[in-house]
Design a protein around this motif. Structure first.
Motif, PDB file in Angstrom:
ATOM      1  N   SER A  63     -72.808  20.802 -35.212  1.00  0.00           N
ATOM      2  CA  SER A  63     -72.444  21.430 -33.706  1.00  0.00           C
ATOM      3  C   SER A  63     -71.280  22.306 -33.987  1.00  0.00           C
ATOM      4  O   SER A  63     -70.671  22.293 -34.959  1.00  0.00           O
ATOM      5  CB  SER A  63     -72.370  20.225 -33.014  1.00  0.00           C
ATOM      6  OG  SER A  63     -72.311  21.052 -31.592  1.00  0.00           O
ATOM      7  N   ASP A  89     -80.206  23.226 -30.609  1.00  0.00           N
ATOM      8  CA  ASP A  89     -79.089  24.092 -30.248  1.00  0.00           C
ATOM      9  C   ASP A  89     -78.051  23.253 -29.869  1.00  0.00           C
ATOM     10  O   ASP A  89     -78.165  22.300 -29.186  1.00  0.00           O
ATOM     11  CB  ASP A  89     -79.672  24.997 -29.338  1.00  0.00           C
ATOM     12  CG  ASP A  89     -80.426  26.273 -29.925  1.00  0.00           C
ATOM     13  OD1 ASP A  89     -80.328  26.831 -30.837  1.00  0.00           O
ATOM     14  OD2 ASP A  89     -81.857  26.103 -29.326  1.00  0.00           O
ATOM     15  N   LYS A  91     -76.489  23.775 -27.288  1.00  0.00           N
ATOM     16  CA  LYS A  91     -76.457  23.594 -25.774  1.00  0.00           C
ATOM     17  C   LYS A  91     -77.375  22.410 -25.354  1.00  0.00           C
ATOM     18  O   LYS A  91     -77.064  21.862 -24.409  1.00  0.00           O
ATOM     19  CB  LYS A  91     -77.054  25.014 -25.207  1.00  0.00           C
ATOM     20  CG  LYS A  91     -78.258  25.382 -25.783  1.00  0.00           C
ATOM     21  CD  LYS A  91     -78.963  26.394 -25.078  1.00  0.00           C
ATOM     22  CE  LYS A  91     -80.364  26.978 -25.163  1.00  0.00           C
ATOM     23  NZ  LYS A  91     -80.409  27.703 -26.185  1.00  0.00           N
ATOM     24  N   ASP A  92     -78.405  21.951 -26.497  1.00  0.00           N
ATOM     25  CA  ASP A  92     -78.942  20.745 -26.305  1.00  0.00           C
ATOM     26  C   ASP A  92     -77.920  19.340 -26.126  1.00  0.00           C
ATOM     27  O   ASP A  92     -78.169  18.435 -25.372  1.00  0.00           O
ATOM     28  CB  ASP A  92     -80.163  20.668 -27.167  1.00  0.00           C
ATOM     29  CG  ASP A  92     -81.223  21.623 -27.151  1.00  0.00           C
ATOM     30  OD1 ASP A  92     -81.224  22.426 -25.893  1.00  0.00           O
ATOM     31  OD2 ASP A  92     -81.639  22.137 -28.186  1.00  0.00           O
ATOM     32  N   VAL A 108     -77.511  18.867 -35.355  1.00  0.00           N
ATOM     33  CA  VAL A 108     -77.886  20.116 -34.642  1.00  0.00           C
ATOM     34  C   VAL A 108     -78.796  21.211 -35.620  1.00  0.00           C
ATOM     35  O   VAL A 108     -78.120  21.280 -36.782  1.00  0.00           O
ATOM     36  CB  VAL A 108     -76.882  21.104 -33.877  1.00  0.00           C
ATOM     37  CG1 VAL A 108     -77.280  22.425 -33.470  1.00  0.00           C
ATOM     38  CG2 VAL A 108     -76.315  20.250 -33.092  1.00  0.00           C
ATOM     39  N   HIS A 110     -79.745  24.235 -35.159  1.00  0.00           N
ATOM     40  CA  HIS A 110     -79.645  25.663 -35.026  1.00  0.00           C
ATOM     41  C   HIS A 110     -80.702  26.363 -35.066  1.00  0.00           C
ATOM     42  O   HIS A 110     -81.061  27.534 -35.813  1.00  0.00           O
ATOM     43  CB  HIS A 110     -78.434  26.229 -36.160  1.00  0.00           C
ATOM     44  CG  HIS A 110     -77.261  25.894 -35.794  1.00  0.00           C
ATOM     45  ND1 HIS A 110     -76.415  26.162 -34.712  1.00  0.00           N
ATOM     46  CD2 HIS A 110     -76.634  24.647 -36.099  1.00  0.00           C
ATOM     47  CE1 HIS A 110     -75.305  25.861 -34.746  1.00  0.00           C
ATOM     48  NE2 HIS A 110     -75.379  24.625 -35.498  1.00  0.00           N
ATOM     49  N   GLY A 111     -81.841  25.913 -34.419  1.00  0.00           N
ATOM     50  CA  GLY A 111     -83.206  26.847 -34.404  1.00  0.00           C
ATOM     51  C   GLY A 111     -84.376  25.783 -34.559  1.00  0.00           C
ATOM     52  O   GLY A 111     -84.223  24.561 -34.627  1.00  0.00           O
ATOM     53  N   THR A 145     -86.327  17.778 -30.095  1.00  0.00           N
ATOM     54  CA  THR A 145     -86.501  19.278 -29.998  1.00  0.00           C
ATOM     55  C   THR A 145     -87.538  19.535 -28.855  1.00  0.00           C
ATOM     56  O   THR A 145     -88.081  18.662 -28.058  1.00  0.00           O
ATOM     57  CB  THR A 145     -87.253  19.626 -31.308  1.00  0.00           C
ATOM     58  OG1 THR A 145     -88.515  18.856 -31.443  1.00  0.00           O
ATOM     59  CG2 THR A 145     -86.430  19.685 -32.480  1.00  0.00           C
TER      60      THR A 145
END
Length: 200
Positions: A63, A89, A91-92, A108, A110-111, A145
């Motif tokens: 993160s 992400d 933001k999650d 995280v 990142h996608g 996710t």
């Protein structure tokens, strides 16, 4: 035909690159920035450049963190080390933290895996997750996710990858939102709601 000076057109184009910002919104943002006093405009640009220079990825959860140290969640001694929640992400992480219910750690990616967008497992922070599970005392990995095709595929891929480590892999329950009405829910949402039902 361009209506504005090239510098303003460039500013509008840069704002239009932001997610969820269309041409009209980009124009409004550009006009707003042009109307700022010089000090405020400088502070705005400095904040962007400072964030780009000082924000990096946490060496544990991937993160965002400041500098080379751990993020606040990984640095906290009050979190449960045995549970890791996997999100797409940063933001999650913020969304889950707002619930004030989860006290474990995060990872995280990142996608998500998306062949259509040329994003494969090697483009995500999956290797770091596998290393954490292989070397740590992790008892449960929660897949958080999004319930999209890509999110589901990523969760399934990770669960198969983590199976040899004898770790419990769970998926967030999805269903009818609080305040929602059954008549407006789609078939997939109702199916998930029924599958995720629990005793009262």
């Amino acid at each position: 035909m361009e209506y504005f000076p090239p510098a303003l057109e460039t500013l509008i184009e840069q704002f239009a690159r932001l997610p969820g910002v269309g041409k009209k919104s980009a124009q409004r943002l550009a006009f707003f920035v042009l109307g700022l006093p010089d000090d405020d405009a400088q502070a705005f640009s400095d904040a962007i450049l400072d964030a780009k220079k000082s924000i990096s990825l946490c060496p544990v959860c991937c993160s965002f963190t400041e500098g080379e140290g751990l993020c606040p969640i990984c640095a906290s001694s009050k979190r449960d080390d045995a549970t890791v929640c996997v999100v797409a992400d940063p933001k999650d992480v913020a969304a889950l933290e707002r619930s004030r219910e989860y006290i474990g750690r995060y990872h995280v990616l990142h996608g998500v895996i998306s062949p259509m967008n040329h994003v494969g497992p090697d483009d995500l922070h999956i290797k770091e997750l596998v290393e954490r599970v292989a070397t740590g005392n992790i008892a449960e990995v929660i897949m958080a996710t999004n319930p999209t095709t890509e999110g589901e595929a990523t969760a399934m891929y990770l669960s198969r990858l983590l199976k040899p480590f004898n770790v419990k892999v769970t998926r967030l329950a999805y269903g009818v939102p609080v305040g929602g009405q059954l008549e407006f829910a789609d078939d997939a949402t109702l199916t998930r709601a029924l599958e995720g039902r629990r005793e009262m």
